[in-house]
Scaffold this motif. Structure first.
Motif, PDB file in Angstrom:
ATOM      1  N   GLU A   1       0.831  -1.190   0.000  1.00  0.00           N
ATOM      2  CA  GLU A   1       0.000   0.000   0.000  1.00  0.00           C
ATOM      3  C   GLU A   1       0.873   1.251   0.000  1.00  0.00           C
ATOM      4  OE1 GLU A   1      -3.317   0.176  -0.154  1.00  0.00           O
ATOM      5  OE2 GLU A   1      -3.423  -2.014  -0.336  1.00  0.00           O
ATOM      6  N   VAL A   2       0.475   2.248  -0.798  1.00  0.00           N
ATOM      7  CA  VAL A   2       1.221   3.507  -0.852  1.00  0.00           C
ATOM      8  C   VAL A   2       1.016   4.269   0.450  1.00  0.00           C
ATOM      9  CG1 VAL A   2       1.475   5.725  -2.016  1.00  0.00           C
ATOM     10  CG2 VAL A   2       1.060   3.656  -3.363  1.00  0.00           C
ATOM     11  N   THR A   3       2.118   4.593   1.090  1.00  0.00           N
ATOM     12  CA  THR A   3       2.051   5.320   2.371  1.00  0.00           C
ATOM     13  C   THR A   3       2.564   6.758   2.250  1.00  0.00           C
ATOM     14  OG1 THR A   3       4.246   4.517   2.965  1.00  0.00           O
ATOM     15  CG2 THR A   3       2.358   3.189   3.674  1.00  0.00           C
ATOM     16  N   GLY A   4       3.115   7.093   1.100  1.00  0.00           N
ATOM     17  CA  GLY A   4       3.620   8.443   0.914  1.00  0.00           C
ATOM     18  C   GLY A   4       4.526   8.516  -0.306  1.00  0.00           C
ATOM     19  N   SER A   5       5.374   9.535  -0.331  1.00  0.00           N
ATOM     20  CA  SER A   5       6.291   9.706  -1.469  1.00  0.00           C
ATOM     21  C   SER A   5       7.633  10.233  -1.003  1.00  0.00           C
ATOM     22  CB  SER A   5       5.692  10.660  -2.510  1.00  0.00           C
ATOM     23  OG  SER A   5       5.501  11.945  -1.954  1.00  0.00           O
ATOM     24  N   LEU A   6       8.674   9.876  -1.740  1.00  0.00           N
ATOM     25  CA  LEU A   6      10.030  10.343  -1.463  1.00  0.00           C
ATOM     26  C   LEU A   6      10.492  11.191  -2.639  1.00  0.00           C
ATOM     27  CD1 LEU A   6      12.685  10.214   0.242  1.00  0.00           C
ATOM     28  CD2 LEU A   6      13.323   8.224  -1.162  1.00  0.00           C
ATOM     29  N   ALA A   7      10.959  12.404  -2.334  1.00  0.00           N
ATOM     30  CA  ALA A   7      11.464  13.297  -3.383  1.00  0.00           C
ATOM     31  C   ALA A   7      12.964  13.483  -3.208  1.00  0.00           C
ATOM     32  CB  ALA A   7      10.760  14.639  -3.323  1.00  0.00           C
ATOM     33  N   LEU A   8      13.695  13.305  -4.288  1.00  0.00           N
ATOM     34  CA  LEU A   8      15.139  13.520  -4.315  1.00  0.00           C
ATOM     35  C   LEU A   8      15.423  14.625  -5.328  1.00  0.00           C
ATOM     36  CD1 LEU A   8      14.454  10.202  -4.488  1.00  0.00           C
ATOM     37  CD2 LEU A   8      16.910  10.087  -3.997  1.00  0.00           C
ATOM     38  N   ALA A   9      16.332  15.512  -4.985  1.00  0.00           N
ATOM     39  CA  ALA A   9      16.618  16.622  -5.905  1.00  0.00           C
ATOM     40  C   ALA A   9      18.099  16.962  -5.904  1.00  0.00           C
ATOM     41  CB  ALA A   9      15.803  17.854  -5.529  1.00  0.00           C
ATOM     42  N   ARG A  10      18.614  17.241  -7.109  1.00  0.00           N
ATOM     43  CA  ARG A  10      19.979  17.744  -7.265  1.00  0.00           C
ATOM     44  C   ARG A  10      19.922  19.241  -7.520  1.00  0.00           C
ATOM     45  NH1 ARG A  10      22.333  16.575 -11.730  1.00  0.00           N
ATOM     46  NH2 ARG A  10      20.464  15.800 -12.792  1.00  0.00           N
ATOM     47  N   ASP A  11      20.795  19.975  -6.861  1.00  0.00           N
ATOM     48  CA  ASP A  11      20.874  21.414  -7.093  1.00  0.00           C
ATOM     49  C   ASP A  11      21.717  21.637  -8.351  1.00  0.00           C
ATOM     50  OD1 ASP A  11      21.161  24.139  -7.107  1.00  0.00           O
ATOM     51  OD2 ASP A  11      21.810  24.315  -5.026  1.00  0.00           O
ATOM     52  N   VAL A  12      21.070  22.033  -9.445  1.00  0.00           N
ATOM     53  CA  VAL A  12      21.769  22.231 -10.729  1.00  0.00           C
ATOM     54  C   VAL A  12      21.877  23.713 -11.088  1.00  0.00           C
ATOM     55  CG1 VAL A  12      21.110  19.959 -11.615  1.00  0.00           C
ATOM     56  CG2 VAL A  12      19.599  21.918 -12.021  1.00  0.00           C
ATOM     57  N   THR A  13      21.708  24.565 -10.079  1.00  0.00           N
ATOM     58  CA  THR A  13      21.724  26.018 -10.330  1.00  0.00           C
ATOM     59  C   THR A  13      23.027  26.466 -10.971  1.00  0.00           C
ATOM     60  OG1 THR A  13      20.322  26.309  -8.393  1.00  0.00           O
ATOM     61  CG2 THR A  13      21.395  28.275  -9.278  1.00  0.00           C
ATOM     62  N   ASP A  14      24.155  26.029 -10.392  1.00  0.00           N
ATOM     63  CA  ASP A  14      25.452  26.474 -10.920  1.00  0.00           C
ATOM     64  C   ASP A  14      25.666  25.976 -12.350  1.00  0.00           C
ATOM     65  OD1 ASP A  14      25.929  27.712  -8.522  1.00  0.00           O
ATOM     66  OD2 ASP A  14      27.140  26.079  -7.696  1.00  0.00           O
ATOM     67  N   ILE A  15      25.199  24.745 -12.612  1.00  0.00           N
ATOM     68  CA  ILE A  15      25.337  24.197 -13.971  1.00  0.00           C
ATOM     69  C   ILE A  15      24.528  25.024 -14.956  1.00  0.00           C
ATOM     70  CG2 ILE A  15      24.829  22.210 -15.446  1.00  0.00           C
ATOM     71  CD1 ILE A  15      25.328  20.425 -13.012  1.00  0.00           C
ATOM     72  N   ARG A  16      23.272  25.332 -14.590  1.00  0.00           N
ATOM     73  CA  ARG A  16      22.415  26.111 -15.492  1.00  0.00           C
ATOM     74  C   ARG A  16      22.948  27.533 -15.666  1.00  0.00           C
ATOM     75  NH1 ARG A  16      21.843  22.002 -16.645  1.00  0.00           N
ATOM     76  NH2 ARG A  16      20.074  20.561 -16.393  1.00  0.00           N
ATOM     77  N   ASN A  17      23.466  28.120 -14.583  1.00  0.00           N
ATOM     78  CA  ASN A  17      24.043  29.460 -14.705  1.00  0.00           C
ATOM     79  C   ASN A  17      25.246  29.458 -15.640  1.00  0.00           C
ATOM     80  OD1 ASN A  17      22.171  30.601 -13.000  1.00  0.00           O
ATOM     81  ND2 ASN A  17      23.479  30.531 -11.183  1.00  0.00           N
ATOM     82  N   SER A  18      26.080  28.406 -15.524  1.00  0.00           N
ATOM     83  CA  SER A  18      27.248  28.300 -16.410  1.00  0.00           C
ATOM     84  C   SER A  18      26.813  28.145 -17.856  1.00  0.00           C
ATOM     85  CB  SER A  18      28.119  27.113 -15.990  1.00  0.00           C
ATOM     86  OG  SER A  18      28.649  27.313 -14.703  1.00  0.00           O
ATOM     87  N   GLU A  19      25.750  27.332 -18.068  1.00  0.00           N
ATOM     88  CA  GLU A  19      25.241  27.137 -19.432  1.00  0.00           C
ATOM     89  C   GLU A  19      24.691  28.436 -19.998  1.00  0.00           C
ATOM     90  OE1 GLU A  19      23.871  22.432 -19.112  1.00  0.00           O
ATOM     91  OE2 GLU A  19      22.398  24.039 -18.887  1.00  0.00           O
ATOM     92  N   GLU A  20      23.991  29.195 -19.149  1.00  0.00           N
ATOM     93  CA  GLU A  20      23.441  30.476 -19.612  1.00  0.00           C
ATOM     94  C   GLU A  20      24.561  31.457 -19.936  1.00  0.00           C
ATOM     95  OE1 GLU A  20      20.626  32.064 -16.890  1.00  0.00           O
ATOM     96  OE2 GLU A  20      19.259  30.350 -17.040  1.00  0.00           O
ATOM     97  N   LYS A  21      25.591  31.480 -19.086  1.00  0.00           N
ATOM     98  CA  LYS A  21      26.728  32.367 -19.347  1.00  0.00           C
ATOM     99  C   LYS A  21      27.417  31.985 -20.657  1.00  0.00           C
ATOM    100  CE  LYS A  21      27.798  33.528 -14.539  1.00  0.00           C
ATOM    101  NZ  LYS A  21      28.776  33.356 -13.431  1.00  0.00           N
ATOM    102  N   LEU A  22      27.579  30.658 -20.851  1.00  0.00           N
ATOM    103  CA  LEU A  22      28.206  30.189 -22.094  1.00  0.00           C
ATOM    104  C   LEU A  22      27.349  30.557 -23.296  1.00  0.00           C
ATOM    105  CD1 LEU A  22      30.402  28.602 -23.564  1.00  0.00           C
ATOM    106  CD2 LEU A  22      29.116  26.505 -23.086  1.00  0.00           C
ATOM    107  N   GLU A  23      26.023  30.390 -23.148  1.00  0.00           N
ATOM    108  CA  GLU A  23      25.124  30.718 -24.253  1.00  0.00           C
ATOM    109  C   GLU A  23      25.178  32.207 -24.578  1.00  0.00           C
ATOM    110  OE1 GLU A  23      20.373  30.281 -25.387  1.00  0.00           O
ATOM    111  OE2 GLU A  23      21.208  29.167 -23.688  1.00  0.00           O
ATOM    112  N   ARG A  24      25.198  33.029 -23.518  1.00  0.00           N
ATOM    113  CA  ARG A  24      25.294  34.485 -23.748  1.00  0.00           C
ATOM    114  C   ARG A  24      26.630  34.845 -24.389  1.00  0.00           C
ATOM    115  NH1 ARG A  24      22.556  34.782 -18.687  1.00  0.00           N
ATOM    116  NH2 ARG A  24      24.529  35.078 -17.566  1.00  0.00           N
ATOM    117  N   ALA A  25      27.696  34.161 -23.926  1.00  0.00           N
ATOM    118  CA  ALA A  25      29.013  34.424 -24.518  1.00  0.00           C
ATOM    119  C   ALA A  25      29.026  34.039 -25.996  1.00  0.00           C
ATOM    120  CB  ALA A  25      30.090  33.654 -23.753  1.00  0.00           C
ATOM    121  N   LEU A  26      28.386  32.891 -26.310  1.00  0.00           N
ATOM    122  CA  LEU A  26      28.311  32.466 -27.714  1.00  0.00           C
ATOM    123  C   LEU A  26      27.496  33.449 -28.534  1.00  0.00           C
ATOM    124  CD1 LEU A  26      27.787  28.603 -27.282  1.00  0.00           C
ATOM    125  CD2 LEU A  26      29.795  29.750 -28.218  1.00  0.00           C
ATOM    126  N   GLU A  27      26.391  33.933 -27.947  1.00  0.00           N
ATOM    127  CA  GLU A  27      25.559  34.914 -28.649  1.00  0.00           C
ATOM    128  C   GLU A  27      26.348  36.188 -28.916  1.00  0.00           C
ATOM    129  OE1 GLU A  27      22.179  35.391 -26.169  1.00  0.00           O
ATOM    130  OE2 GLU A  27      21.183  33.552 -26.860  1.00  0.00           O
TER     131      GLU A  27
END
Length: 523
Positions: free
Chosen positions: A117-143
């Motif tokens: 029987e389902v008694t609840g849920s477990l949530a796992l999360a990775r903090d990818v903020t720095d990765i996304r910020n780096s990707e955005e910076k790279l994208e802006r640099a490429l632009e």
């Protein structure tokens, strides 16, 4: 070691240590959506301590305070669940306790009891903020890099146009002046002006060539062509210049040269002429030789050797002569002129053509440049007999043309009209593409001479509008020739694909212009 031989207290402590020392956010909810577990990573990332959230039902309202965004997240998650999929790598942006934002990548799993029987849920999360910020910076640099590259490309194109346009007027007027009655002194003055103009024109073309090569704007235009014709034509050009210095020019052709080769013939001739001019410049007595042979050890490779009996190059300077703005000696610039760009252009063009270039030299005896270029042999077209060959149309068969000259530069207009003043053709003038379109809609023209870069409406747009008008009205197509300072092969291809019938670059060669007008008048 397995769970079966560990007591429950040890196992519980084992799970607690893992939960609180992992960098992964972990939280668990019961079936009433109350928080029942909140690890240290969740505390660190969100800023909310365990005591603040345990037992709370509104945790998502804390993390997603904006109701519209919260509903958007729930709708996306529900859509995934309804498709029978698990929540995996599901990215959302949470708002932390201090008001900052973090990007988390979530995985969610149901928790069940021993009966399934389902008694609840477990949530796992990775903090990818720095990765996304780096990707955005790279994208802006490429632009920014792409914008900078585009700006440079546009600058080169604009510079090419702006420089070549006045050259049309200068060289055109010198040509027209040479056809008038001049005294010997005036002819001498005219010769000096022409020589100076040619030097300036060569310098400008070298600068633009280097800029295009550096920016990757050069591309090869492969086509089948007559190798012997190219060599003879090149030799005639160089023989004339060598003769002016009292030098002998020799063309030596090896055995079994292919008749037709597939290559970029314009670039190949540019390379040979640049090397020939360089040899002539630095040779005061003797001869210049262009030797061409088919390599026996590599049958699909041609070797071109340009040798002279000139001043030679010191051994320590040979490595630098292919670099832009370099010459064997700074005093050479003062004595012979030039910017030291010719050999750099040659080297880069040879590399672009998948070839290689070498130089050998003895000071006081001369220099030899050797180029080896791969090629593909083409098929020789059968020559037409005299009955089927193109016949010259007699002057009486030519018709008077109505010409629309479109150019925003009054100097160019004056020069072109001067070129054509001895012909019976009628010439109307439009100052930009919009005016040309309006005039064309009001009257039919046999020939349209169209500048490319103009205010209000450029030449490409005007040409396309004219073609559209012709198609919609059933009017017969006019012959439209582009007159432009944009001299790249890509620009020419684009113009012809767009719908132009011909493409003439500035400064306008009077011979090419008159030949084109004669062809149109014979159609």
């Amino acid at each position: 070691m397995t769970d079966s031989n560990i007591d429950s207290a040890t196992l519980k402590e084992f799970h607690r240590i893992i939960m609180n020392n992992t960098a992964m956010w972990l939280n668990a909810l019961d079936n009433n959506a109350r928080v029942v577990m909140w690890n240290r990573a969740a505390e660190r990332i969100s800023g909310y301590r365990k005591e603040e959230v345990l037992g709370k039902e509104n945790i998502w309202e804390l993390l997603y305070p904006d109701e519209a965004y919260r509903n958007f997240v729930f709708a996306r998650a529900l859509e995934i669940i309804e498709q029978g999929k698990e929540i995996e790598d599901f990215e959302t942006t949470i708002q932390c306790k201090d008001g900052s934002h973090r990007v988390l990548s979530w995985n969610s799993h149901n928790l069940t009891d021993s009966q399934g029987e389902v008694t609840g849920s477990l949530a796992l999360a990775r903090d990818v903020t720095d990765i996304r910020n780096s990707e955005e910076k790279l994208e802006r640099a490429l632009e920014r890099a792409e914008a900078g590259s585009k700006a440079k490309d546009q600058f080169i194109a604009a510079t090419s146009h702006e420089i070549r346009t006045p050259f049309t007027a200068i060289m055109g007027m010198l040509d027209m002046l040479s056809k008038t009655e001049l005294s010997e002194q005036q002819k001498e003055y005219l010769g000096v002006a022409r020589a100076a103009t040619n030097i300036l024109h060569t310098t400008v073309e070298d600068i633009l060539d280097v800029a295009r090569l550096v920016n990757g704007q050069y591309s090869l235009q492969q086509s089948a062509g007559d190798l012997i014709f190219l060599l003879e034509n090149t030799a005639n050009v160089l023989r004339c210049d060598a003769g002016k210095k009292g030098l002998e020019f020799r063309l030596e052709k090896g055995e079994n040269l292919p008749e037709i080769i597939i290559t970029d013939h314009s670039r190949l001739q540019q390379v040979l002429i640049n090397l020939g001019y360089n040899a002539i410049k630095f040779t005061s007595a003797g001869h210049i030789t262009l030797h061409v042979q088919l390599l026996q050890e590599r049958p699909a490779t041609l070797r071109f050797m340009v040798s002279d009996t000139g001043m030679g190059i010191p051994a320590e300077k040979i490595e630098t002569i292919f670099q832009p703005y370099e010459q064997a000696d700074n005093s050479i610039t003062r004595e012979y002129g030039g910017l030291g760009l010719g050999l750099s252009i040659v080297s880069q063009l040879v590399e672009l053509m998948a070839g290689r270039i070498e130089v050998s030299s003895i000071v006081g005896e001369g220099t030899t440049f050797t180029i080896e270029l791969p090629f593909t042999e083409g098929i020789s077209e059968p020559k037409e007999d005299s009955e089927n060959s193109l016949k010259v149309v007699p002057q009486g068969a030519q018709r008077v043309l109505r010409i629309l000259l479109t150019d925003d530069n009054n100097l160019n207009v004056f020069v072109i009209k001067s070129f054509l003043k001895d012909f019976p053709h009628t010439i109307d003038v439009a100052g930009n593409g919009r005016q040309a379109l309006e005039q064309y809609q009001g009257a039919h023209y046999d020939l349209v001479l169209m500048d490319i870069q103009m205010p209000e409406m450029d030449g490409h747009t005007a040409m396309r509008q004219i073609r559209k008008f012709e198609a919609s009205t059933g009017r017969s197509k006019s012959y439209i020739t582009a007159l432009t300072g944009h001299a790249t092969a890509e620009e020419k291809t684009k113009a012809l694909q767009d719908g132009f019938d011909e493409y003439i670059t500035k400064p306008i060669d009077i011979t090419l212009l008159l030949a084109m007008v004669e062809r149109v008048s014979s159609l």
